[in-house]
Motif scaffolding. Structure first.
Motif, mmCIF file in Angstrom:
data_model
loop_
_atom_site.group_PDB
_atom_site.id
_atom_site.type_symbol
_atom_site.label_atom_id
_atom_site.label_comp_id
_atom_site.label_asym_id
_atom_site.label_seq_id
_atom_site.Cartn_x
_atom_site.Cartn_y
_atom_site.Cartn_z
ATOM 1 N N UNK A 1 52.966 -14.003 -4.505
ATOM 2 C CA UNK A 1 53.234 -15.439 -4.431
ATOM 3 C C UNK A 1 52.622 -15.984 -3.146
ATOM 4 N N UNK A 2 51.602 -16.827 -3.285
ATOM 5 C CA UNK A 2 51.047 -17.535 -2.140
ATOM 6 C C UNK A 2 51.859 -18.806 -1.925
ATOM 7 N N UNK A 3 52.292 -19.016 -0.688
ATOM 8 C CA UNK A 3 52.920 -20.299 -0.327
ATOM 9 C C UNK A 3 52.064 -20.922 0.766
ATOM 10 N N UNK A 4 51.523 -22.095 0.481
ATOM 11 C CA UNK A 4 50.559 -22.722 1.371
ATOM 12 C C UNK A 4 50.932 -24.192 1.526
ATOM 13 N N UNK A 5 50.980 -24.679 2.749
ATOM 14 C CA UNK A 5 51.242 -26.100 2.944
ATOM 15 C C UNK A 5 50.057 -26.903 2.412
ATOM 16 N N UNK A 6 50.355 -27.994 1.698
ATOM 17 C CA UNK A 6 49.296 -28.743 1.010
ATOM 18 C C UNK A 6 48.302 -29.388 1.980
ATOM 19 N N UNK A 7 48.657 -29.486 3.253
ATOM 20 C CA UNK A 7 47.725 -30.053 4.225
ATOM 21 C C UNK A 7 46.524 -29.141 4.459
ATOM 22 N N UNK A 8 46.616 -27.864 4.056
ATOM 23 C CA UNK A 8 45.483 -26.946 4.218
ATOM 24 C C UNK A 8 44.391 -27.205 3.191
ATOM 25 N N UNK A 9 44.688 -27.915 2.118
ATOM 26 C CA UNK A 9 43.666 -28.207 1.116
ATOM 27 C C UNK A 9 44.279 -28.672 -0.179
ATOM 28 N N UNK A 10 43.428 -29.274 -1.047
ATOM 29 C CA UNK A 10 43.902 -29.693 -2.354
ATOM 30 C C UNK A 10 43.804 -28.531 -3.336
ATOM 31 N N UNK A 11 44.197 -28.803 -4.585
ATOM 32 C CA UNK A 11 44.258 -27.731 -5.574
ATOM 33 C C UNK A 11 42.933 -27.034 -5.800
ATOM 34 N N UNK A 12 41.851 -27.806 -5.931
ATOM 35 C CA UNK A 12 40.560 -27.205 -6.225
ATOM 36 C C UNK A 12 40.009 -26.432 -5.034
ATOM 37 N N UNK A 13 40.195 -26.954 -3.819
ATOM 38 C CA UNK A 13 39.677 -26.247 -2.656
ATOM 39 C C UNK A 13 40.433 -24.949 -2.419
ATOM 40 N N UNK A 14 41.763 -24.976 -2.641
ATOM 41 C CA UNK A 14 42.540 -23.747 -2.484
ATOM 42 C C UNK A 14 42.200 -22.746 -3.582
ATOM 43 N N UNK A 15 41.961 -23.237 -4.805
ATOM 44 C CA UNK A 15 41.548 -22.354 -5.888
ATOM 45 C C UNK A 15 40.209 -21.698 -5.562
ATOM 46 N N UNK A 16 39.287 -22.485 -5.031
ATOM 47 C CA UNK A 16 37.973 -21.942 -4.664
ATOM 48 C C UNK A 16 38.107 -20.880 -3.588
#
Length: 440
Positions: free
Chosen positions: A170-185
């Motif tokens: 389970x990755x838990x990441x604050x959304x300020x690190x990136x949007x859905x597509x950038x985090x997926x990439x």
């Protein structure tokens, strides 16, 4: 792991961090003063959108659940994270208040201690219901924040066999690190194809239409596009000011209060081929199909809930228990301006979300089986928590499968697995109709 407390108090307690220069720099002839260079080296400011995700009314985290076909080798994961994820500046930087300027937040590079980011809970392998245990564990994460004394991400490793995987991360990441597509990439950049361990995953190519609608005879299409855009802008303004969704069993208004509450995450995997069959038969898009399935599933769920509230308990068997003229809308966040005003934008986001019923998201995944540092992935199920709405539906494709993930406030939706059943049954019903009518 403990909750960190109120966001305002956490930010007020943050102090400026003095960091060593990452490298010596020759300053002669560049026209910059030493103090300017030092400020640059200490870190850049968060983007306006990143700062919005720190507003007290909109403190959002991404939860990405990944199932694997083998047990997770923690040592292998740690060794690879050093050379991949930690090379990304945002995953190796703190977010601190910039007291020298406007009090906004900025990125400050730091040394990452992986032992503080990789959490391995003690699990009893004789648990009677591993699926329920994993579900409860992930839901409990939504009750806490990540400590601001470290970069805002964590990886929880659950080496326990469930009904659809040998282990779960389970990755838990604050959304300020990136949007859905950038985090997926970013996650996919840490993965490789199982059939070709040296090759990166591939995503479906986006089909583009003719960019010249005038010469291609699509003038009427262009007129409709302009007209619908005007209507959408007016609807957005009306929603911000006064236009609210109908009060339904899916609405926040059915309970008192609101704000950030614990969430429960449930997911269900279906055949992507079934969705493509409907797409081809109705000559539409995958996005249209998943939206149609969502609407049908929500209608089934609401019909049952409205029937249960009637005095006659047999009312749930009636064909239609839904009130007429229900307004039920979903929001989809998109950043279309490079520098929106922070507090105006945060107000708008929160206002629109409080006047609508749910969030919706659809992210395209890899077309082939992938491995995360050599661990073959069985499924991927991302979602978020921290948004004010009581329901979010997220669709995630992977190989020939589609997983839909629900993030729910249990006080509003106490039976999320029933809603999963409704979505799955709606997909089957639409597929059967398409086949029965000879559309494929």
């Amino acid at each position: 792991m403990e909750p960190v407390g109120d966001l305002d108090s956490r930010q007020q307690a943050l102090k400026p961090i003095q960091t060593k220069r990452l490298a010596a720099r020759e300053v002669e002839g560049d026209g910059k003063k030493p103090e300017d260079i030092k400020e640059e080296e200490e870190g850049e400011a968060l983007s306006p959108v990143g700062r919005i995700f720190h507003e007290t009314c909109f403190n959002v985290y991404v939860i990405a659940i990944a199932g694997f076909k083998i047990r997770i080798n923690v040592d292998v994961v740690k060794a690879n994270l050093e050379h991949t994820l930690l090379k990304h500046p945002r995953f190796s930087s703190l977010q601190v208040k910039d007291v020298k300027k406007d009090g906004g937040m900025k990125w400050v590079p730091t040394k990452v201690d992986l032992d503080k980011h990789i959490i391995i809970p003690s699990l009893h392998h004789t648990i009677s219901s591993p699926d329920k245990m994993v579900e409860d564990y992930i839901s409990n994460l939504s009750k806490t924040y990540i400590d601001y004394s470290k970069p805002l991400w964590e990886l929880h490793i659950l080496n326990i066999k469930t009904s659809d995987a040998e282990s779960v991360a389970v990755f838990r990441i604050h959304h300020s690190l990136g949007d859905g597509m950038s985090l997926m990439s970013l996650v996919l950049s840490c993965s490789r194809q199982i059939s070709n361990p040296k090759a990166l995953p591939t995503l479906p190519a986006k089909k583009t239409s003719n960019p010249d609608p005038v010469n291609s005879g699509r003038i009427w299409w262009t007129i409709r596009l302009v007209w619908n855009t005007i209507i959408d802008v007016l609807m957005f303004l009306a929603t911000t000011l006064f236009l609210k969704d109908t009060m339904t069993p899916l609405s926040n208004g059915w309970k008192k209060g609101g704000g950030h509450v614990p969430r429960r995450f449930v997911y269900r995997t279906v055949s992507l081929d079934d969705i493509k069959l409907i797409k081809n038969g109705m000559k539409t898009t995958i996005n249209d199909v998943v939206m149609g399935v969502s609407l049908a599933g929500l209608s089934r769920y609401l019909n049952r809930r409205y029937g249960e509230t009637k005095e006659d308990k047999g009312a749930t068997q009636k064909k239609n228990n839904l009130p007429k003229n229900i307004r039920l809308r979903a929001t989809l966040m998109m950043n279309i301006r490079p520098s929106p005003g922070l507090h105006v934008a945060a107000f708008l986001y929160h206002r629109v979300m409080n006047h609508t019923t749910m969030c919706f998201s659809n992210v395209v995944g890899p077309m082939e089986e992938i491995g995360f540092y050599g661990h073959p992935m069985a499924f991927l199920a991302p979602s978020v928590y921290g948004q004010p709405q009581g329901l979010m539906i997220h669709f995630q494709s992977y190989i020939n499968k589609m997983t839909f993930i629900l993030s729910v406030d249990e006080e509003i939706i106490p039976d999320p697995n029933r809603l999963c059943d409704d979505l799955e049954e709606s997909l089957k019903f639409i597929k059967d109709v398409v086949i029965a009518r000879g559309l494929v």
